[in-house]
Design a protein around this motif. Structure first.
Motif, PDB file in Angstrom:
ATOM      1  N   SER A  37     -12.080   4.334  -1.303  1.00  0.00           N
ATOM      2  CA  SER A  37     -12.123   5.801  -1.332  1.00  0.00           C
ATOM      3  C   SER A  37     -12.144   6.319  -2.770  1.00  0.00           C
ATOM      4  O   SER A  37     -12.545   7.441  -3.013  1.00  0.00           O
ATOM      5  CB  SER A  37     -10.910   6.371  -0.592  1.00  0.00           C
ATOM      6  N   HIS A  53       0.847  -1.193   0.000  1.00  0.00           N
ATOM      7  CA  HIS A  53       0.000   0.000   0.000  1.00  0.00           C
ATOM      8  C   HIS A  53       0.887   1.248   0.000  1.00  0.00           C
ATOM      9  O   HIS A  53       2.024   1.225   0.483  1.00  0.00           O
ATOM     10  CB  HIS A  53      -0.936  -0.006   1.226  1.00  0.00           C
ATOM     11  N   ASP A  84      -3.270   1.982  -4.210  1.00  0.00           N
ATOM     12  CA  ASP A  84      -4.331   2.206  -3.220  1.00  0.00           C
ATOM     13  C   ASP A  84      -5.135   0.907  -3.066  1.00  0.00           C
ATOM     14  O   ASP A  84      -4.859  -0.100  -3.751  1.00  0.00           O
ATOM     15  CB  ASP A  84      -5.200   3.417  -3.597  1.00  0.00           C
ATOM     16  N   SER A  85      -6.129   0.928  -2.211  1.00  0.00           N
ATOM     17  CA  SER A  85      -6.870  -0.308  -1.916  1.00  0.00           C
ATOM     18  C   SER A  85      -7.490  -0.931  -3.168  1.00  0.00           C
ATOM     19  O   SER A  85      -7.450  -2.144  -3.345  1.00  0.00           O
ATOM     20  CB  SER A  85      -8.000  -0.033  -0.930  1.00  0.00           C
ATOM     21  N   HIS A 134      -7.901  13.258   1.445  1.00  0.00           N
ATOM     22  CA  HIS A 134      -8.505  11.919   1.461  1.00  0.00           C
ATOM     23  C   HIS A 134      -9.900  12.015   2.103  1.00  0.00           C
ATOM     24  O   HIS A 134     -10.062  12.703   3.118  1.00  0.00           O
ATOM     25  CB  HIS A 134      -7.607  10.966   2.268  1.00  0.00           C
ATOM     26  N   SER A 181      -8.636   9.202  -3.505  1.00  0.00           N
ATOM     27  CA  SER A 181      -7.896   8.108  -2.864  1.00  0.00           C
ATOM     28  C   SER A 181      -6.408   8.435  -2.890  1.00  0.00           C
ATOM     29  O   SER A 181      -5.975   9.404  -3.537  1.00  0.00           O
ATOM     30  CB  SER A 181      -8.144   6.806  -3.625  1.00  0.00           C
ATOM     31  N   THR A 182      -5.620   7.586  -2.248  1.00  0.00           N
ATOM     32  CA  THR A 182      -4.173   7.838  -2.197  1.00  0.00           C
ATOM     33  C   THR A 182      -3.549   7.836  -3.601  1.00  0.00           C
ATOM     34  O   THR A 182      -2.837   8.770  -3.961  1.00  0.00           O
ATOM     35  CB  THR A 182      -3.480   6.814  -1.282  1.00  0.00           C
ATOM     36  N   ASN A 200     -12.399  -1.249   4.069  1.00  0.00           N
ATOM     37  CA  ASN A 200     -11.831  -1.296   5.430  1.00  0.00           C
ATOM     38  C   ASN A 200     -12.843  -1.948   6.378  1.00  0.00           C
ATOM     39  O   ASN A 200     -13.387  -1.317   7.283  1.00  0.00           O
ATOM     40  CB  ASN A 200     -11.508   0.114   5.935  1.00  0.00           C
ATOM     41  N   TYR A 222       1.003   3.748   1.844  1.00  0.00           N
ATOM     42  CA  TYR A 222       1.467   4.249   3.145  1.00  0.00           C
ATOM     43  C   TYR A 222       2.671   3.490   3.697  1.00  0.00           C
ATOM     44  O   TYR A 222       3.126   3.774   4.804  1.00  0.00           O
ATOM     45  CB  TYR A 222       0.358   4.134   4.198  1.00  0.00           C
ATOM     46  N   HIS A 224      -7.035   9.992  10.069  1.00  0.00           N
ATOM     47  CA  HIS A 224      -7.667  11.061   9.277  1.00  0.00           C
ATOM     48  C   HIS A 224      -8.649  11.905  10.087  1.00  0.00           C
ATOM     49  O   HIS A 224      -8.780  13.099   9.840  1.00  0.00           O
ATOM     50  CB  HIS A 224      -8.400  10.455   8.073  1.00  0.00           C
ATOM     51  N   PHE A 244      -7.218  -5.906   6.413  1.00  0.00           N
ATOM     52  CA  PHE A 244      -8.358  -6.023   5.499  1.00  0.00           C
ATOM     53  C   PHE A 244      -7.902  -6.080   4.040  1.00  0.00           C
ATOM     54  O   PHE A 244      -8.573  -6.653   3.185  1.00  0.00           O
ATOM     55  CB  PHE A 244      -9.368  -4.881   5.726  1.00  0.00           C
ATOM     56  N   MET A 245      -6.739  -5.472   3.765  1.00  0.00           N
ATOM     57  CA  MET A 245      -6.238  -5.480   2.381  1.00  0.00           C
ATOM     58  C   MET A 245      -5.773  -6.893   2.010  1.00  0.00           C
ATOM     59  O   MET A 245      -6.060  -7.388   0.916  1.00  0.00           O
ATOM     60  CB  MET A 245      -5.082  -4.492   2.240  1.00  0.00           C
ATOM     61  N   GLU A 252     -11.547  10.226   4.063  1.00  0.00           N
ATOM     62  CA  GLU A 252     -11.756   9.781   5.458  1.00  0.00           C
ATOM     63  C   GLU A 252     -11.623  10.952   6.429  1.00  0.00           C
ATOM     64  O   GLU A 252     -11.804  10.795   7.635  1.00  0.00           O
ATOM     65  CB  GLU A 252     -10.732   8.700   5.837  1.00  0.00           C
TER      66      GLU A 252
HETATM   67  P1  13P Z   1      -6.836   4.229  -0.219  1.00  0.00           P
HETATM   68  O1  13P Z   1      -7.711   3.194  -0.796  1.00  0.00           O
HETATM   69  O2  13P Z   1      -7.158   5.612  -0.668  1.00  0.00           O
HETATM   70  O3  13P Z   1      -5.397   3.897  -0.452  1.00  0.00           O
HETATM   71  O4  13P Z   1      -7.087   4.291   1.347  1.00  0.00           O
HETATM   72  C1  13P Z   1      -6.858   3.236   2.209  1.00  0.00           C
HETATM   73  C2  13P Z   1      -6.784   3.659   3.601  1.00  0.00           C
HETATM   74  O5  13P Z   1      -6.710   2.856   4.501  1.00  0.00           O
HETATM   75  C3  13P Z   1      -6.818   5.078   3.877  1.00  0.00           C
HETATM   76  O6  13P Z   1      -6.633   5.293   5.213  1.00  0.00           O
END
Ligand code: 13P
Ligand code: SF4
Length: 306
Positions: free
Chosen positions: A129, A24, A40-41, A197, A213-214, A114, A26, A174, A63-64, A199
Motif C-alpha cells: 500500500s 504488523h 507495515d508490510s 488506507h 499505508s499503516t 497480500n 494491527y 476495509h 502472506f507477511m 484498500e
Molecule cells: P500495510 O502494508 O499498509 O500495513 O497494509 C497491510 C494490510 O494488510 C492492510 O490491510
C-alpha cells in the motif's frame, strides 16, 4: 500466567535462540511489547531481508510471514497461529492469474503483497500500500494486471495513466467502511485530519487528507501540525499511534481484522518454545517469488534513497 511473566519468558527465549519478533501494526498492544520491530508490510519485508537472526517469529498474517521466508529462505520463519490467514491473499489463485495473463499477453503483472507465494511467483513485481502507485508507474508496460484488491487497483488507476486490469478481490475489513461513516466522524471531529488506507472504497478515499499505508499514517501524524486524526483502517492501528504519539488524539471507525488478532502472548510463547509453525515454501517458488519482491524493494529504495 500474567502478561508480564509471558513477556519475560518470550524475551528470554528470543535471546537464547537468537530470534527476532516482527509484528504488523494491527497486532494487539501486548504483542508490541515483545516485538523487535513493528511496521507495515513493506517495512517488515525490509527487516526480514536484512536480519542476521537465526529465527524470525512473525506476528501478522500468512502472506507477511511467507514474504519473510522468501526474502530470508535460510532462516527459520515461524507463524504462531497457523490460521492467521488474510482472506484477500487467497482471492486470486495461480491458475486464475495464468488465465488472466493469457487474455492480456502484453500486460505486466503487479501483485499486491497480500497474495500467496505461488501468485507472487507468476508476477513481474509486487507492491504494498505504500508504493503501489510508484511501482506501477515504474514499469515500461502500458497495461498492468493488478491483483487481487479491486479497491487498490481503482486507487492506482486514479493516479496512473496506464491501463489497470483489476481483479475482484477485496479486504473484508476495509471494503465495508463507508463514506457516510467517515462524514459522521468528520462532523464529530471537524478539526481532525483524515488518513485513509487505500484498500478502502474510492468514495472513502475521496474524503482523505492523506491516503497511505499503516506506517505512513504514523509518520504523517508525527510530522503534521494537526493535533487530531481520524484513522480509516483496521482500528488496531490507533493503538500503535497512541503508543508512539501520546500527545495527539486519534479517532477510529470500528473495523477489526479477526485474523490479525489471532496472535496472542500464549501463542507466541508456544511458537518460540516449540518452534511452530515453520513457514515452508517450495524452493522453486521461493526463487521466482523472490524476483518479484526484490524488484519491488529496488523500486522502493530508489525513491527513499535507502
Ligand atoms: P500495510 O502494508 O499498509 O500495513 O497494509 C497491510 C494490510 O494488510 C492492510 O490491510
Ligand atoms: Fe487481510 Fe484485510 Fe486483514 Fe489486511 S485487514 S490482513 S487485507 S483481511
Amino acid at each position: 500466567m500474567s502478561d508480564e511473566a509471558l513477556i519475560n519468558k518470550i524475551n528470554r527465549l528470543k535471546k537464547e535462540k537468537n530470534a527476532i519478533m516482527l509484528a504488523h501494526n494491527y497486532q494487539r498492544p501486548e504483542i508490541y511489547q515483545v516485538a523487535d520491530f513493528i511496521g507495515d508490510s513493506l517495512e517488515l519485508s525490509k527487516e526480514a531481508a536484512k536480519t542476521d537472526a537465526d529465527m524470525i517469529v512473525f506476528c501478522g498474517v500468512d502472506f507477511m510471514a511467507e514474504s519473510a521466508k522468501i526474502l530470508s529462505p535460510d532462516k527459520k520463519v515461524l507463524i504462531p497461529v497457523r490460521d492467521a490467514q488474510c482472506p484477500m491473499a487467497g482471492m486470486v489463485t495461480r491458475n486464475e492469474l495464468l488465465d488472466l495473463k493469457k487474455k492480456h499477453p502484453n500486460a505486466a503483472v503487479v501483485s499486491y503483497v497480500n497474495t500467496s507465494a505461488e501468485t507472487k511467483a507468476e508476477s513481474d513485481i509486487c507492491c504494498t500500500s505504500s508504493n503501489c502507485v510508484q511501482v506501477v508507474n515504474s514499469l515500461p508496460e502500458k497495461e498492468i494486471i493488478f491483483v487481487p484488491d479491486e479497491n487498490l487497483a481503482k486507487y492506482v488507476q486514479s493516479k496512473s495513466s496506464k491501463k489497470i486490469i483489476p481483479w475482484k478481490g477485496f479486504c473484508y475489513v476495509h471494503s465495508k467502511i463507508t463514506a457516510a461513516q467517515v462524514k459522521e466522524a468528520k462532523n464529530l471531529h471537524p478539526e481532525a485530519k483524515v488518513l485513509v488506507h487505500p484498500e478502502c472504497p474510492l468514495d472513502v478515499i475521496g474524503l482523505a487528507d492523506y491516503v497511505c499505508s499503516t506506517s505512513q499514517m504514523l509518520y504523517y501524524a508525527r510530522e503534521d501540525e494537526a493535533e487530531e486524526f481520524i484513522i480509516i483502517t483496521e482500528h488496531g492501528m490507533v493503538e500503535r499511534l497512541k503508543l508512539e504519539l501520546p500527545d495527539k488524539r486519534f479517532y477510529a471507525i470500528v473495523a477489526t481484522c479477526i485474523q490479525q488478532k489471532k496472535n496472542t502472548l500464549p501463542a507466541v510463547l508456544r511458537s518460540i518454545q516449540e518452534e511452530v509453525y515453520p513457514v515452508e515454501i517450495d524452493e522453486n517458488i521461493i526463487k521466482r517469488a523472490r524476483v518479484a519482491l526484490d524488484r519491488m524493494l529496488e523500486v522502493s529504495s530508489k525513491s527513499s534513497g535507502k
